[in-house]
Write a protein that holds these residues in place. Structure first.
Motif, PDB file in Angstrom:
ATOM      1  N   VAL A   9      20.909   4.991  -1.077  1.00 24.97           N
ATOM      2  CA  VAL A   9      22.084   5.696  -1.614  1.00 24.97           C
ATOM      3  C   VAL A   9      23.032   4.723  -2.307  1.00 24.97           C
ATOM      4  N   LYS A  10      23.273   3.571  -1.673  1.00 28.86           N
ATOM      5  CA  LYS A  10      24.130   2.554  -2.291  1.00 28.86           C
ATOM      6  C   LYS A  10      23.547   2.103  -3.631  1.00 28.86           C
ATOM      7  N   ALA A  11      22.244   1.898  -3.666  1.00 28.49           N
ATOM      8  CA  ALA A  11      21.594   1.450  -4.893  1.00 28.49           C
ATOM      9  C   ALA A  11      21.710   2.499  -5.997  1.00 28.49           C
ATOM     10  N   ILE A  12      21.542   3.760  -5.649  1.00 27.43           N
ATOM     11  CA  ILE A  12      21.632   4.831  -6.652  1.00 27.43           C
ATOM     12  C   ILE A  12      23.041   4.906  -7.228  1.00 27.43           C
ATOM     13  N   ILE A  13      24.043   4.881  -6.369  1.00 26.45           N
ATOM     14  CA  ILE A  13      25.427   4.946  -6.850  1.00 26.45           C
ATOM     15  C   ILE A  13      25.747   3.744  -7.730  1.00 26.45           C
ATOM     16  N   TRP A  14      25.328   2.560  -7.289  1.00 29.24           N
ATOM     17  CA  TRP A  14      25.573   1.339  -8.067  1.00 29.24           C
ATOM     18  C   TRP A  14      24.892   1.430  -9.426  1.00 29.24           C
ATOM     19  N   GLN A  15      23.677   1.945  -9.456  1.00 31.97           N
ATOM     20  CA  GLN A  15      22.942   2.025 -10.718  1.00 31.97           C
ATOM     21  C   GLN A  15      23.526   3.056 -11.665  1.00 31.97           C
ATOM     22  N   VAL A  16      24.066   4.139 -11.154  1.00 30.08           N
ATOM     23  CA  VAL A  16      24.728   5.126 -12.016  1.00 30.08           C
ATOM     24  C   VAL A  16      25.936   4.479 -12.690  1.00 30.08           C
ATOM     25  N   GLY A  36      21.630   2.309 -27.411  1.00 28.69           N
ATOM     26  CA  GLY A  36      22.474   2.126 -26.234  1.00 28.69           C
ATOM     27  C   GLY A  36      21.858   2.776 -25.008  1.00 28.69           C
ATOM     28  N   GLY A  37      21.325   3.968 -25.183  1.00 28.28           N
ATOM     29  CA  GLY A  37      20.668   4.671 -24.076  1.00 28.28           C
ATOM     30  C   GLY A  37      19.417   3.956 -23.602  1.00 28.28           C
ATOM     31  N   ALA A  38      18.619   3.462 -24.552  1.00 29.64           N
ATOM     32  CA  ALA A  38      17.398   2.737 -24.186  1.00 29.64           C
ATOM     33  C   ALA A  38      17.733   1.471 -23.410  1.00 29.64           C
ATOM     34  N   PHE A  39      18.689   0.711 -23.897  1.00 27.26           N
ATOM     35  CA  PHE A  39      19.120  -0.500 -23.181  1.00 27.26           C
ATOM     36  C   PHE A  39      19.600  -0.147 -21.774  1.00 27.26           C
ATOM     37  N   ALA A  40      20.411   0.880 -21.681  1.00 27.27           N
ATOM     38  CA  ALA A  40      20.968   1.276 -20.389  1.00 27.27           C
ATOM     39  C   ALA A  40      19.874   1.706 -19.416  1.00 27.27           C
ATOM     40  N   LEU A  41      18.907   2.479 -19.878  1.00 33.16           N
ATOM     41  CA  LEU A  41      17.826   2.940 -18.996  1.00 33.16           C
ATOM     42  C   LEU A  41      16.943   1.793 -18.520  1.00 33.16           C
ATOM     43  N   ILE A  42      16.586   0.904 -19.432  1.00 31.55           N
ATOM     44  CA  ILE A  42      15.759  -0.252 -19.056  1.00 31.55           C
ATOM     45  C   ILE A  42      16.511  -1.132 -18.067  1.00 31.55           C
ATOM     46  N   ASN A  43      17.770  -1.407 -18.346  1.00 25.85           N
ATOM     47  CA  ASN A  43      18.578  -2.228 -17.454  1.00 25.85           C
ATOM     48  C   ASN A  43      18.731  -1.573 -16.080  1.00 25.85           C
ATOM     49  N   SER A  44      18.962  -0.279 -16.057  1.00 31.56           N
ATOM     50  CA  SER A  44      19.141   0.418 -14.790  1.00 31.56           C
ATOM     51  C   SER A  44      17.867   0.426 -13.952  1.00 31.56           C
ATOM     52  N   ALA A  45      16.736   0.647 -14.585  1.00 31.58           N
ATOM     53  CA  ALA A  45      15.469   0.663 -13.846  1.00 31.58           C
ATOM     54  C   ALA A  45      15.175  -0.689 -13.210  1.00 31.58           C
ATOM     55  N   THR A  46      15.321  -1.749 -13.976  1.00 34.70           N
ATOM     56  CA  THR A  46      15.055  -3.075 -13.421  1.00 34.70           C
ATOM     57  C   THR A  46      16.121  -3.470 -12.399  1.00 34.70           C
ATOM     58  N   GLY A  47      17.361  -3.140 -12.678  1.00 34.53           N
ATOM     59  CA  GLY A  47      18.440  -3.447 -11.742  1.00 34.53           C
ATOM     60  C   GLY A  47      18.307  -2.685 -10.436  1.00 34.53           C
ATOM     61  N   PHE A  48      17.880  -1.438 -10.509  1.00 39.34           N
ATOM     62  CA  PHE A  48      17.688  -0.600  -9.318  1.00 39.34           C
ATOM     63  C   PHE A  48      16.654  -1.220  -8.383  1.00 39.34           C
TER      64      PHE A  48
END
Length: 72
Positions: A9-16, A36-48
């Motif tokens: 849950v913490k990871a999901i909130i942080w990634q949002v 911008g969306g592509a960068f954000a999605l790639i960054n979020s997936a790897t960061g998550f």
């Protein structure tokens, strides 16, 4: 010790939050919603995934923890 569900849950909130910030930054730099969306999605997936792994590793590290004191 933290449960896996709490870590998730913490990871999901942080990634949002990260997704929103990364999109805004990438959009401001590129001027493109798609890029911008592509960068954000790639960054979020790897960061998550990295964040979950990081939290699980630290949950096993005892350094710096205070022992729980039983009250009674």
């Amino acid at each position: 010790m933290e449960t896996r569900l709490r870590s998730l849950v913490k990871a999901i909130i942080w990634q949002v939050l990260g997704l929103i910030v990364m999109f805004a930054v990438a959009y401001l730099i590129t001027g493109s919603v798609e890029t911008g969306g592509a960068f954000a999605l790639i960054n979020s997936a790897t960061g998550f995934l990295t964040y979950i792994l990081y939290e699980r590793i630290w949950s096993k590290v005892q350094w710096g923890r205070q022992p729980r004191v039983a009250h009674g």
